[in-house]
Design a protein around this motif. Structure first.
Motif, PDB file in Angstrom:
ATOM      1  N   PRO A   1       0.820  -1.222   0.000  1.00 22.74           N
ATOM      2  CA  PRO A   1       0.000   0.000   0.000  1.00 22.74           C
ATOM      3  C   PRO A   1       0.850   1.267   0.000  1.00 22.74           C
ATOM      4  O   PRO A   1       0.742   2.123   0.889  1.00 22.74           O
ATOM      5  CB  PRO A   1      -0.801  -0.147   1.296  1.00 22.74           C
ATOM      6  CG  PRO A   1       0.123  -0.872   2.209  1.00 22.74           C
ATOM      7  CD  PRO A   1       0.885  -1.840   1.341  1.00 22.74           C
ATOM      8  N   VAL A   2       1.723   1.394  -1.001  1.00 25.55           N
ATOM      9  CA  VAL A   2       2.540   2.603  -1.139  1.00 25.55           C
ATOM     10  C   VAL A   2       1.962   3.451  -2.265  1.00 25.55           C
ATOM     11  O   VAL A   2       1.327   2.938  -3.189  1.00 25.55           O
ATOM     12  CB  VAL A   2       4.021   2.264  -1.418  1.00 25.55           C
ATOM     13  CG1 VAL A   2       4.628   1.520  -0.241  1.00 25.55           C
ATOM     14  CG2 VAL A   2       4.175   1.461  -2.697  1.00 25.55           C
ATOM     15  N   ASP A   3       2.203   4.747  -2.184  1.00 26.38           N
ATOM     16  CA  ASP A   3       1.637   5.671  -3.173  1.00 26.38           C
ATOM     17  C   ASP A   3       2.577   5.914  -4.343  1.00 26.38           C
ATOM     18  O   ASP A   3       2.135   6.127  -5.472  1.00 26.38           O
ATOM     19  CB  ASP A   3       1.329   7.007  -2.498  1.00 26.38           C
ATOM     20  CG  ASP A   3       0.366   6.842  -1.337  1.00 26.38           C
ATOM     21  OD1 ASP A   3      -0.844   6.728  -1.592  1.00 26.38           O
ATOM     22  OD2 ASP A   3       0.833   6.801  -0.182  1.00 26.38           O
ATOM     23  N   ALA A   4       3.884   5.895  -4.070  1.00 30.65           N
ATOM     24  CA  ALA A   4       4.878   6.172  -5.102  1.00 30.65           C
ATOM     25  C   ALA A   4       6.022   5.175  -4.986  1.00 30.65           C
ATOM     26  O   ALA A   4       6.332   4.690  -3.896  1.00 30.65           O
ATOM     27  CB  ALA A   4       5.407   7.598  -4.972  1.00 30.65           C
ATOM     28  N   VAL A   5       6.659   4.880  -6.129  1.00 30.33           N
ATOM     29  CA  VAL A   5       7.779   3.941  -6.162  1.00 30.33           C
ATOM     30  C   VAL A   5       8.887   4.544  -7.012  1.00 30.33           C
ATOM     31  O   VAL A   5       8.654   4.963  -8.150  1.00 30.33           O
ATOM     32  CB  VAL A   5       7.369   2.579  -6.751  1.00 30.33           C
ATOM     33  CG1 VAL A   5       8.563   1.625  -6.783  1.00 30.33           C
ATOM     34  CG2 VAL A   5       6.223   1.961  -5.957  1.00 30.33           C
ATOM     35  N   CYS A   6      10.098   4.606  -6.446  1.00 31.60           N
ATOM     36  CA  CYS A   6      11.262   5.074  -7.184  1.00 31.60           C
ATOM     37  C   CYS A   6      12.025   3.869  -7.716  1.00 31.60           C
ATOM     38  O   CYS A   6      12.268   2.909  -6.971  1.00 31.60           O
ATOM     39  CB  CYS A   6      12.184   5.885  -6.282  1.00 31.60           C
ATOM     40  SG  CYS A   6      11.410   7.311  -5.498  1.00 31.60           S
ATOM     41  N   ILE A   7      12.399   3.902  -8.986  1.00 33.36           N
ATOM     42  CA  ILE A   7      13.186   2.822  -9.562  1.00 33.36           C
ATOM     43  C   ILE A   7      14.376   3.419 -10.307  1.00 33.36           C
ATOM     44  O   ILE A   7      14.369   4.587 -10.691  1.00 33.36           O
ATOM     45  CB  ILE A   7      12.346   1.929 -10.511  1.00 33.36           C
ATOM     46  CG1 ILE A   7      11.801   2.744 -11.673  1.00 33.36           C
ATOM     47  CG2 ILE A   7      11.213   1.256  -9.760  1.00 33.36           C
ATOM     48  CD1 ILE A   7      11.093   1.882 -12.702  1.00 33.36           C
TER      49      ILE A   7
ATOM     50  N   LEU B   1      11.747   7.978 -11.684  1.00 30.46           N
ATOM     51  CA  LEU B   1      13.037   7.447 -12.114  1.00 30.46           C
ATOM     52  C   LEU B   1      14.148   8.153 -11.343  1.00 30.46           C
ATOM     53  O   LEU B   1      14.306   9.368 -11.437  1.00 30.46           O
ATOM     54  CB  LEU B   1      13.228   7.664 -13.620  1.00 30.46           C
ATOM     55  CG  LEU B   1      12.282   6.879 -14.526  1.00 30.46           C
ATOM     56  CD1 LEU B   1      12.521   7.251 -15.987  1.00 30.46           C
ATOM     57  CD2 LEU B   1      12.467   5.383 -14.347  1.00 30.46           C
ATOM     58  N   SER B   2      14.901   7.383 -10.564  1.00 35.79           N
ATOM     59  CA  SER B   2      15.942   7.952  -9.715  1.00 35.79           C
ATOM     60  C   SER B   2      17.269   8.034 -10.457  1.00 35.79           C
ATOM     61  O   SER B   2      17.669   7.089 -11.148  1.00 35.79           O
ATOM     62  CB  SER B   2      16.114   7.110  -8.451  1.00 35.79           C
ATOM     63  OG  SER B   2      14.946   7.138  -7.663  1.00 35.79           O
ATOM     64  N   SER B   3      17.967   9.139 -10.277  1.00 31.99           N
ATOM     65  CA  SER B   3      19.271   9.314 -10.917  1.00 31.99           C
ATOM     66  C   SER B   3      20.387   8.837  -9.990  1.00 31.99           C
ATOM     67  O   SER B   3      20.186   8.604  -8.797  1.00 31.99           O
ATOM     68  CB  SER B   3      19.500  10.787 -11.272  1.00 31.99           C
ATOM     69  OG  SER B   3      19.811  11.540 -10.107  1.00 31.99           O
TER      70      SER B   3
ATOM     71  N   VAL C   1      11.455  12.620 -12.734  1.00 34.58           N
ATOM     72  CA  VAL C   1      12.815  12.222 -12.393  1.00 34.58           C
ATOM     73  C   VAL C   1      13.131  12.665 -10.969  1.00 34.58           C
ATOM     74  O   VAL C   1      12.836  13.798 -10.580  1.00 34.58           O
ATOM     75  CB  VAL C   1      13.839  12.843 -13.363  1.00 34.58           C
ATOM     76  CG1 VAL C   1      15.272  12.580 -12.894  1.00 34.58           C
ATOM     77  CG2 VAL C   1      13.638  12.281 -14.766  1.00 34.58           C
ATOM     78  N   GLU C   2      13.725  11.750 -10.188  1.00 33.12           N
ATOM     79  CA  GLU C   2      14.220  12.099  -8.868  1.00 33.12           C
ATOM     80  C   GLU C   2      15.709  12.397  -8.980  1.00 33.12           C
ATOM     81  O   GLU C   2      16.509  11.532  -9.317  1.00 33.12           O
ATOM     82  CB  GLU C   2      13.998  10.959  -7.877  1.00 33.12           C
ATOM     83  CG  GLU C   2      14.542  11.291  -6.491  1.00 33.12           C
ATOM     84  CD  GLU C   2      14.360  10.167  -5.501  1.00 33.12           C
ATOM     85  OE1 GLU C   2      13.481  10.298  -4.629  1.00 33.12           O
ATOM     86  OE2 GLU C   2      15.101   9.163  -5.585  1.00 33.12           O
TER      87      GLU C   2
END
Length: 302
Positions: free
Chosen positions: A29-35, A67-69, A93-94
């Motif tokens: 139950p997460v709202d956002a996911v960084c990959i 999308l994590s840098s 972009v993160e």
């Protein structure tokens, strides 16, 4: 309060990496996911081809995907990779290295925990340049968190709430050095330690964890008992950093405490069971030694 799942910081096998995110899509139950790859650009080719199907699965499940840098850019190919990510990515972009901002050109983006956002002036400058959300560095005390939230109530402020804490990143690969290998010929030995390699003191006391070029805390940050205070400050989101424990179950506990279905002390007990044998810490939030665990007093008190 929202929950964000941070990017996997370790070198996991491609199939395990994909299956992890599939399960997050279906059950967490997460709202956002960084990959994406934050620690070492040499790891990216192992899962790069899996990114589209993972993003599709997460998006279909209603998760916001970021999308994590990279957190430390040192090579020409890494600079080109960052430029390409900023230019071509369809998703938010993160930014984890300040050099990436030169390519954003006012484009909406978020700031990750590796950028030193320590004061209101820095936060204001970032917002003027397109920042929508900021995950604060995990070493900030509650007083600083509260001040930054108050300074920009129009910006989502996120705190690091679970998982090993990133402490430093280097051009040298500690994993390779330990195995008497060079960084260029590391043979990806970091993959042997999917939760990081424990580094103890000479007295045998748990101290740090090594993850390739990255140094992490030995303990897991755990702000589960501090969620009510963080909510009262106006913190918008809490970040859960992936470990090999059951992250779907971890996120369920955080969700239940944040929503009031479970008491903070009950949440702490539940996480003790999920992360059997792991030591927790929340000292940074209290302005104490980061490795300590103590309950945060109510917001506004001494």
């Amino acid at each position: 309060m929202k929950l964000t799942l941070g990017p996997v910081l370790y070198k996991w096998e491609p199939g395990a990496w994909r299956d992890f995110y599939f399960r997050i899509a279906d059950e967490a139950p997460v709202d956002a996911v960084c990959i994406g790859e934050v620690v070492c650009s040499k790891r990216l080719p192992f899962f790069q081809d899996l990114l589209p199907e993972v993003m599709d699965r997460l998006g279909a499940a209603g998760k916001e995907v970021l999308l994590s840098s990279l957190a430390f850019v040192t090579l020409e190919r890494e600079r080109k990779q960052i430029a390409s990510l900023a230019r071509d990515a369809d998703l938010l972009v993160e930014v984890n290295d300040i050099t990436a901002l030169t390519h954003m050109a006012g484009r909406p983006h978020t700031i990750g925990p590796y950028v030193n956002v320590y004061n209101e002036a820095t936060l204001n400058w970032l917002v003027r340049n397109g920042t929508r959300r900021v995950c604060l560095p995990p070493e900030l005390p509650a007083s600083s968190v509260g001040a930054l939230v108050k300074a920009r109530p129009d910006v989502e402020v996120e705190v690091w709430a679970f998982g090993r804490i990133p402490l430093a990143i280097s051009a040298r690969c500690y994993h390779a050095r330990l195995h008497k290998l060079t960084k260029d010929n590391c043979q990806f030995v970091c993959g042997k330690d999917p939760d990081g390699l424990a580094a103890d003191t000479l007295d045998g006391q748990a101290f740090l964890a090594v993850n390739g070029v990255q140094t992490l805390s030995s303990s897991y940050a755990n702000l589960i008992e501090n969620l009510p205070d963080l909510a009262s400050m106006g913190v918008a989101s809490c970040r859960l950093s992936p470990q090999t424990c059951d992250m779907a179950a971890v996120s369920e506990v955080f969700r239940n405490v944040a929503d009031g279905r479970l008491g903070p002390d009950e949440g702490r007990h539940a996480l003790d069971l999920i992360c059997d044998g792991v030591s927790f810490s929340n000292g940074f939030l209290k302005g104490a030694a980061g490795a300590r665990y103590q309950t945060l007093v109510a917001a506004g008190s001494g």
